[in-house]
Design a protein around this motif. Structure first.
Motif, mmCIF file in Angstrom:
data_model
loop_
_atom_site.group_PDB
_atom_site.id
_atom_site.type_symbol
_atom_site.label_atom_id
_atom_site.label_comp_id
_atom_site.label_asym_id
_atom_site.label_seq_id
_atom_site.Cartn_x
_atom_site.Cartn_y
_atom_site.Cartn_z
ATOM 1 N N PHE A 11 0.842 -1.191 0.000
ATOM 2 C CA PHE A 11 0.000 0.000 0.000
ATOM 3 C C PHE A 11 0.883 1.249 0.000
ATOM 4 N N ILE A 12 0.709 2.072 -1.052
ATOM 5 C CA ILE A 12 1.529 3.265 -1.256
ATOM 6 C C ILE A 12 0.671 4.511 -1.024
ATOM 7 N N PRO A 13 1.028 5.388 -0.080
ATOM 8 C CA PRO A 13 0.245 6.621 0.115
ATOM 9 C C PRO A 13 0.174 7.426 -1.182
ATOM 10 N N ALA A 14 -1.037 7.813 -1.580
ATOM 11 C CA ALA A 14 -1.198 8.479 -2.877
ATOM 12 C C ALA A 14 -2.234 9.596 -2.844
ATOM 13 N N SER A 15 -2.510 10.149 -1.666
ATOM 14 C CA SER A 15 -3.455 11.271 -1.607
ATOM 15 C C SER A 15 -2.986 12.434 -2.463
ATOM 16 N N ASP A 16 -1.674 12.671 -2.480
ATOM 17 C CA ASP A 16 -1.141 13.789 -3.258
ATOM 18 C C ASP A 16 -1.412 13.627 -4.751
ATOM 19 N N LEU A 17 -1.484 12.399 -5.215
ATOM 20 C CA LEU A 17 -1.711 12.163 -6.635
ATOM 21 C C LEU A 17 -3.049 12.755 -7.069
ATOM 22 N N LEU A 18 -4.102 12.482 -6.293
ATOM 23 C CA LEU A 18 -5.422 13.037 -6.628
ATOM 24 C C LEU A 18 -5.474 14.527 -6.338
ATOM 25 N N GLU A 19 -4.817 14.941 -5.276
ATOM 26 C CA GLU A 19 -4.819 16.371 -4.938
ATOM 27 C C GLU A 19 -4.172 17.185 -6.053
ATOM 28 N N ASP A 20 -3.064 16.681 -6.592
ATOM 29 C CA ASP A 20 -2.388 17.381 -7.683
ATOM 30 C C ASP A 20 -3.281 17.478 -8.914
ATOM 31 N N LEU A 21 -3.983 16.406 -9.235
ATOM 32 C CA LEU A 21 -4.877 16.426 -10.393
ATOM 33 C C LEU A 21 -6.009 17.428 -10.204
ATOM 34 N N ARG A 22 -6.567 17.462 -9.010
ATOM 35 C CA ARG A 22 -7.740 18.290 -8.758
ATOM 36 C C ARG A 22 -7.409 19.778 -8.626
ATOM 37 N N GLN A 23 -6.140 20.122 -8.482
ATOM 38 C CA GLN A 23 -5.769 21.530 -8.345
ATOM 39 C C GLN A 23 -6.097 22.342 -9.590
ATOM 40 N N SER A 24 -5.897 21.763 -10.760
ATOM 41 C CA SER A 24 -6.124 22.471 -12.023
ATOM 42 C C SER A 24 -7.459 22.044 -12.609
ATOM 43 N N LYS A 25 -8.363 23.006 -12.786
ATOM 44 C CA LYS A 25 -9.708 22.696 -13.261
ATOM 45 C C LYS A 25 -9.764 22.691 -14.786
ATOM 46 N N ASP A 26 -10.518 21.737 -15.334
ATOM 47 C CA ASP A 26 -10.729 21.733 -16.777
ATOM 48 C C ASP A 26 -11.933 22.605 -17.118
ATOM 49 N N ASP A 27 -12.233 22.720 -18.409
ATOM 50 C CA ASP A 27 -13.301 23.622 -18.846
ATOM 51 C C ASP A 27 -14.654 23.249 -18.257
ATOM 52 N N ASP A 28 -14.953 21.958 -18.207
ATOM 53 C CA ASP A 28 -16.245 21.525 -17.663
ATOM 54 C C ASP A 28 -16.358 21.874 -16.182
ATOM 55 N N GLU A 29 -15.284 21.680 -15.453
ATOM 56 C CA GLU A 29 -15.312 22.002 -14.026
ATOM 57 C C GLU A 29 -15.530 23.503 -13.811
ATOM 58 N N ILE A 30 -14.834 24.321 -14.584
ATOM 59 C CA ILE A 30 -14.982 25.773 -14.437
ATOM 60 C C ILE A 30 -16.386 26.211 -14.822
ATOM 61 N N ARG A 31 -16.954 25.615 -15.865
ATOM 62 C CA ARG A 31 -18.324 25.965 -16.253
ATOM 63 C C ARG A 31 -19.312 25.636 -15.131
ATOM 64 N N SER A 32 -19.102 24.513 -14.478
ATOM 65 C CA SER A 32 -19.985 24.140 -13.372
ATOM 66 C C SER A 32 -19.841 25.112 -12.210
ATOM 67 N N MET A 33 -18.620 25.536 -11.924
ATOM 68 C CA MET A 33 -18.398 26.485 -10.833
ATOM 69 C C MET A 33 -19.007 27.844 -11.160
ATOM 70 N N ILE A 34 -18.901 28.260 -12.407
ATOM 71 C CA ILE A 34 -19.517 29.534 -12.811
ATOM 72 C C ILE A 34 -21.038 29.443 -12.695
ATOM 73 N N ALA A 35 -21.613 28.314 -13.102
ATOM 74 C CA ALA A 35 -23.070 28.142 -12.981
ATOM 75 C C ALA A 35 -23.491 28.208 -11.520
ATOM 76 N N ALA A 36 -22.724 27.572 -10.639
ATOM 77 C CA ALA A 36 -23.030 27.637 -9.210
ATOM 78 C C ALA A 36 -22.918 29.069 -8.692
ATOM 79 N N GLN A 37 -21.924 29.791 -9.198
ATOM 80 C CA GLN A 37 -21.751 31.182 -8.788
ATOM 81 C C GLN A 37 -22.922 32.052 -9.233
#
Length: 360
Positions: free
Chosen positions: A119-145
């Motif tokens: 078992f290899i600790p890998a929380s940082d792997l997902l955290e690093d991916l989630r730091q940068s938002k793609d276009d769909d994610e940003i569109r969803s955040m703008i809609a929520a805003q």
């Protein structure tokens, strides 16, 4: 809007044979499928295949929504460990990434004693991916805003002297649901008068009065992504001191936003805003960071604070929320969300920021 492909690439680069996702937030990031509770599913991503493991309550919904993954329905007699044991053996997984920040000690012990994997600790792997938002994610955040902003605009026409903080909070949440929110990003902060000097005040039965500042910190979720904003308004009138504090906070926010961009050191943005507040004589009354990342969760990373000495990633969505809090008197916070880009940042918050004085 699932991210199985990105996770597959990341585990290959990390030298892992697979990764196990326990947390609801990371399961949603991987699959674009929400569940009600942490224990309602598991995701296993291997170099060859991706699996979403759940139970019969989600069979139809999962089949209708989840793409690019094999759906495994856990029967009553089977445990997650039974299924994971079969799948890790099938894919000959020897190095298995796991979320060390999301597992209990018991879960870790159960997994590690039952599965023939390192078992290899890998929380940082997902955290690093989630730091940068793609276009769909940003569109969803703008809609929520936009839902949050529309709700605020409606609310401000209704606020009257004598209403309680709890009443205003309830109305604000109702309006966000009415305007399309899936749920709240967090329990709204509605704080008036001396209560507004507490950054994370809980709404009370206090009735708002003329001469109060009223701080509204709130957000909602749309397509699984959060919005977050704060506006501070005056009730009836504002004293010269109130106006000075408000203008100082606004100048500090604008200063920080002007520096926010891809690659900037996190603490440089915070420090620049803090210096504006200190120069106005309120240096001891701004104790939190300038801003935090958000997305699927209301608090993600990285942050604009005095401790972050690393460059900020491209397309991070970060709050910009300086404040001044005078104990026993009042507080002011103004918050937008910005998306970092090479040439600067995009402020996705459109609500006005000049001091608003509501009629009584």
């Amino acid at each position: 809007m699932n991210h199985f492909i990105q996770i597959k690439k990341k585990i290959a680069k990390a030298g892992l044979d697979g990764i196990l996702l326990n947390s609801e937030a990371n399961r949603f990031y991987a699959s674009d499928f929400p569940t009600m509770a942490e224990d309602d599913g598991r995701v296993l991503v291997t170099k060859e295949d991706c699996y979403f493991i759940t139970d019969s309550r989600y069979t139809e919904a999962a089949q209708n929504r989840i793409k690019d993954a094999i759906i495994v329905i856990r029967e009553n007699a089977a445990s997650y460990i039974d299924i994971l044991k079969e799948l890790t053996e099938k894919h000959e997984i020897k190095k298995l990434g796991f979320e060390e920040r999301a597992l209990t000690v018991k879960q870790y012990n159960d997994y590690s004693s039952s599965l023939d994997c390192e078992f290899i600790p890998a929380s940082d792997l997902l955290e690093d991916l989630r730091q940068s938002k793609d276009d769909d994610e940003i569109r969803s955040m703008i809609a929520a805003q936009r839902i949050a902003e529309k709700s605020l605009e409606q609310l401000l026409t209704e606020i009257k002297e004598g209403q309680t903080e709890k009443e205003i909070s309830a109305r604000l949440q109702y309006l966000m649901y009415l305007n399309g929110a899936e749920r709240m990003s967090f329990d709204p902060i509605v704080a008036s008068g001396p209560n507004s000097s507490m950054p994370h005040a809980v709404p009370t039965d206090r009735k708002i009065q003329a001469g109060d500042f009223l701080t509204l910190d709130f957000g909602c979720i749309y397509n699984g992504y959060c919005s977050d904003m704060t506006r501070t308004v005056a009730i009836g009138y504002a004293t010269d001191e109130m106006k000075k504090v408000y203008e100082t906070v606004l100048l500090a926010q604008l200063k920080g936003i002007s520096l926010a961009r891809t690659g900037v050191i996190g603490k440089e943005v915070h420090n620049a805003a803090s210096e504006v507040i200190a120069a106005a004589g309120y240096g001891g009354y701004f104790g939190h960071g300038f801003g935090h990342s958000l997305g699927i969760e209301i608090h993600e990373s990285p942050n604009f604070n005095s401790r972050n000495d690393k460059p900020m990633p491209d397309r991070a969505a970060v709050s910009a929320e300086p404040g001044i809090y005078l104990p026993g008197k009042f507080g002011v916070r103004i918050e937008d969300v910005v998306v970092l880009k090479e040439e600067g940042c995009e402020d996705i918050t459109l609500a006005p920021k000049e001091l608003m004085i509501l009629p009584v």
